[in-house]
Design an enzyme around this catalytic site. Sequence first.
Site, PDB file in Angstrom:
ATOM      1  CD  GLU A  11      -3.094  -1.154   2.211  1.00 52.78           C
ATOM      2  OE1 GLU A  11      -4.105  -0.754   1.998  1.00 52.78           O
ATOM      3  OE2 GLU A  11      -2.490  -1.307   3.521  1.00 52.78           O
ATOM      4  CD  GLU A  45      -3.463  -6.183   3.770  1.00 51.00           C
ATOM      5  OE1 GLU A  45      -2.717  -5.405   3.879  1.00 51.00           O
ATOM      6  OE2 GLU A  45      -3.601  -6.898   2.551  1.00 51.00           O
TER       7      GLU A  45
END
Length: 258
Positions: free
Chosen positions: A117, A137
């Site tokens: 990210e 995640e």
Amino acid sequence: MSGEHGEGARYETLRVEERDDRVIVTLHRPEARNAISGRMITELHTVCELLERDPRMLLLTGHGGVFAGGADIAELRERGRDQALQGINSRLFDRVRRLPMPTLAAVDGWALGGGAELAYACDLRIAGPDAVFGNPEPGLGIIAAAGACWRLPELVGESVAKQILLAGRNLDAARALAVGLVMDVVPAAELLERAHAVLDRMARSSALALRLTKLVVDAPGAHPVADDLAQAVLFEGQDKRDRMTRFLEKQGERRSGV
């Protein structure tokens, strides 16, 4: 001017080198594959403050053949609702995205979870042959909440983004290049050299033109008025006149055979 800035214990998780036109930041937690910890978040905010105060390009990379192997899971496990609502990682990555001058992530090895990210938040990415981007995640019971769920579809399209975010697919360097996530894949030994070459090329452009171009490209709901306003500022600048004069002079020289 070039210098390595440590200033005592100011940076514990980063290596920061300042140059006249750029700042080079190396994520440096070798004991944890450069995992993004709370301390690193704080130190990256310090870098952002520096670049907001004195706008320069940013080159972001990782130490030891790894970009960042995710967030610090031990810290994440202890975070609750209140910490999630603070957007600890997402606020930083948004700040990186909004830096005034172009940002480039030089990625080799793992860029997972929060590490991916952070790379997505940069304007440009260049990869080594062993680069791997992924967002695992959901396997940890959470979502990629620091920008991947909306930034990744913008970068690679909804289908590929869902392959990564839902199906747990990783993108190796070749695939990342094929879908446009990275601008080039280069040998690991040449990664930083080639990254600097990209910045060198941008540095030959007008700094103000780069800054205003980034503002217009990133503006939500792009509008012709934004283009006109940015161009109006540049049209009044001496830099534009000087650059165009040099261009016309060179063109005249070519025509006259000089």
